[in-house]
Write a protein that holds these residues in place. Structure first.
Motif, PDB file in Angstrom:
ATOM      1  N   MET A   1       0.843  -1.184   0.000  1.00 23.70           N
ATOM      2  CA  MET A   1       0.000   0.000   0.000  1.00 23.70           C
ATOM      3  C   MET A   1       0.878   1.234   0.000  1.00 23.70           C
ATOM      4  SD  MET A   1      -3.043   1.057   2.621  1.00 23.70           S
ATOM      5  CE  MET A   1      -1.970   1.540   3.940  1.00 23.70           C
ATOM      6  N   LYS A   2       0.544   2.159  -0.871  1.00 23.50           N
ATOM      7  CA  LYS A   2       1.301   3.403  -0.863  1.00 23.50           C
ATOM      8  C   LYS A   2       1.003   4.188   0.397  1.00 23.50           C
ATOM      9  CE  LYS A   2       1.865   3.857  -5.770  1.00 23.50           C
ATOM     10  NZ  LYS A   2       1.134   4.138  -6.984  1.00 23.50           N
ATOM     11  N   LYS A   3       1.964   4.946   0.831  1.00 31.85           N
ATOM     12  CA  LYS A   3       1.752   5.764   2.018  1.00 31.85           C
ATOM     13  C   LYS A   3       0.717   6.837   1.728  1.00 31.85           C
ATOM     14  CE  LYS A   3       6.051   5.382   4.511  1.00 31.85           C
ATOM     15  NZ  LYS A   3       7.267   6.081   4.906  1.00 31.85           N
ATOM     16  N   CYS A   4      -0.103   7.131   2.720  1.00 33.27           N
ATOM     17  CA  CYS A   4      -1.100   8.175   2.548  1.00 33.27           C
ATOM     18  C   CYS A   4      -0.495   9.531   2.868  1.00 33.27           C
ATOM     19  CB  CYS A   4      -2.277   7.931   3.487  1.00 33.27           C
ATOM     20  SG  CYS A   4      -3.185   6.447   3.064  1.00 33.27           S
ATOM     21  N   PHE A   5      -0.657  10.471   1.991  1.00 31.05           N
ATOM     22  CA  PHE A   5      -0.230  11.842   2.255  1.00 31.05           C
ATOM     23  C   PHE A   5      -1.472  12.700   2.466  1.00 31.05           C
ATOM     24  CE2 PHE A   5       3.024  10.060  -0.478  1.00 31.05           C
ATOM     25  CZ  PHE A   5       4.176  10.402   0.192  1.00 31.05           C
ATOM     26  N   ARG A   6      -1.307  13.765   3.199  1.00 28.86           N
ATOM     27  CA  ARG A   6      -2.395  14.738   3.234  1.00 28.86           C
ATOM     28  C   ARG A   6      -2.386  15.519   1.933  1.00 28.86           C
ATOM     29  NH1 ARG A   6      -1.911  17.523   9.118  1.00 28.86           N
ATOM     30  NH2 ARG A   6      -1.875  15.595  10.334  1.00 28.86           N
TER      31      ARG A   6
END
Lengths: 341, 341
Positions: A1-6
């Motif tokens: 899973m790609k990291k979540c960014f704001r």
């Protein structure tokens, strides 16, 4: 899973600011300021460009970039005695009260009596007996604590500094420069893997999984409470010197390094193995020719050869014949230690 | 030296576009789509959050994130016979013309005669004799070529597919999910390190330096032209089973893994060693309870035990007592192979 960014907002601006600063810093920076300009420094820079510039015919993919560094005499001082031997001899003295038989048994007798002449003649078998007596019989954690405690207080006789300050600043720069170019940097030492692992990360920026060394076997067993524990039995698993270096590099890494750094016949096979791999390579040998700032020993310039760190004439000739770069500490290094002006 | 970037211009816009796409994709994606919802899947997700969320009390720094995976029965099929043994037996048959004495000598005689009943009774000593006869005596490169050639054509008897397609899709997802969260993923197999290294990168995304296995010693020597070569002498250096797993993990990595995955008593000590480390851990055992989609063997649900992959009742009890998660292939895995609907 790609990291979540704001969702970016003001952060984008901060990012751009950092970006421009990096561009400016980059244009001005010399990756190797402790090196004098010359063939050795240029060889390192050329090698990095040749293997990391995507347009280079000898470009190396990121996950294939490995560089290996000998330690004693290559990244820190080995003269007049390997640091780990100082540790071992100190420990013999410390353990002596529990071993009254050592007072009449060699090689321990000479160590306890601090008989330097006799200690200078110790054979490999003598040294192995001392390593087994001082480095085994405890858990791996207990051994690490022992080494850390010793390093925290021991000082060398010439500069009166902790041994972990006797690191060559130019080689630290090479380690950092290679890592900044996505190389994995390994310490590949004839010294003990566990000894070096206790300080390799703060001192060299090299994590424990990138330290290859001579190794005592670990033995998994259970303590009285049924908890698993890794002990150090009196058994040498790996002798990481001479041919042991390419053998263990292959065991740990599974490929030829692209670059290798050494200073003695103990590194010869590692450099040969590096050169035998595909693509562009860098093979370098540190020549100790600076008695004033460090030590002088070796074949060049009529310097005397010593038993410690045998940079023999034959090795010098092999280096010249094969295009390996010899680093003159005197001429190539502007600064030797971080604290030395 | 920091990498040099160009001054951003239109690239910034492209960057932002990728950024928003990532945010959208991220909100929708399930990192483990081949898993059914349940305790096993949730344990993996909880572990990743517990060790990678900076606000977590059990946060693990990036350079300390290690996860270790057994191979046979954990990441690919081990039934009815380990793939590497199939390779070794095929190679005995191939080499037989050069060894007429094998026709009357065990264990080779049974292999050449394809005497399944006799082969099923092979002892560890028999298997070692076969490994030495088939896996040593050549250069490391020659051995790799031999394995690659075999894997390119050999197919398993049940699905008639290359062995490298018998990988469990749910475990591939775990490998990728952990790597996406900055874990270094190691294969830690009782099988041969060099055997697995030939396909670990394309199949598992695991580079050769992150494959730990049972290992033949490498021996650095010189050929007739004076070129260095790494040979495989008839000597087993590492037996990476049972206690060998924590011992070798310590040799290669130098610390406890945070997560470990296995399926048999050969992995028990690796899971114990993982749990004994600091912080949050994940210990998982694959239970083969799906005769329809794969195989069923082991202690649970009254399934028969077999010699291959001994998931014993004692291991099952230890798992339950220590909070290790047992993965039911039947209930926890939505899909087993990438090509299986």
């Amino acid at each position: 899973m790609k990291k979540c960014f704001r969702i970016p907002s003001y952060r984008s601006l901060a990012f751009l600011a950092v970006f421009f600063c990096a561009v400016l810093a980059c244009a001005q920076s010399d990756p190797l300021p402790a090196w004098n300009n010359g063939a050795a420094k240029q060889a390192i820079i050329n090698f990095v460009h040749a293997t990391t510039d995507p347009s280079s015919p000898t470009f190396v993919p990121i996950d294939r970039r490995f560089a290996t560094f000998d330690q004693d005499g290559t990244t820190w001082v080995e003269h007049p005695m390997y640091t780990q031997l100082v540790f071992a001899f100190d420990r013999v003295v410390q353990l002596a009260p529990q071993h009254p038989e050592w007072r009449t048994t060699e090689p321990f007798k000479s160590v306890i009596a601090n008989d330097q002449a006799s200690m200078a003649k110790f054979t490999t078998k003598d040294l192995e007996a001392i390593i087994i007596a001082t480095h085994t019989g405890m858990s791996v954690e207990a051994f690490q604590t022992m080494v850390r405690d010793w390093l925290a207080t021991a000082k060398d006789a010439r500069w009166h500094r902790p041994y972990t300050q006797l690191i060559y600043e130019p080689m630290l720069e090479v380690l950092k420069y290679l890592r900044a170019n996505s190389y994995k940097t390994y310490i590949v030492t004839g010294g003990g893997q566990e000894f070096v692992r206790t300080y390799a990360e703060p001192v060299y920026g090299v994590a424990p999984d990138q330290v290859i060394g001579s190794a005592i076997a670990a033995q998994y067993t259970y303590d009285a409470d049924g908890q698993g524990v890794l002990m150090r039995p009196p058994k040498i698993l790996l002798d990481n010197n001479f041919s042991g270096k390419p053998e263990d590099i292959y065991l740990f890494i599974g490929q030829h390094p692209q670059a290798a750094f050494g200073n003695s016949t103990g590194d010869q096979q590692m450099l040969e193995y590096t050169q035998a791999g595909p693509g562009a390579h860098l093979m370098m040998l540190v020549l100790h020719d600076d008695a004033q700032r460090e030590y002088a020993y070796g074949p060049a310039d009529g310097l005397p050869q010593t038993e410690v760190g045998t940079f023999t004439q034959a090795l010098y000739d092999e280096a010249k014949a094969k295009g390996w770069t010899v680093i003159s500490m005197k001429h190539d290094w502007k600064q030797i230690f971080s604290w030395q002006k």
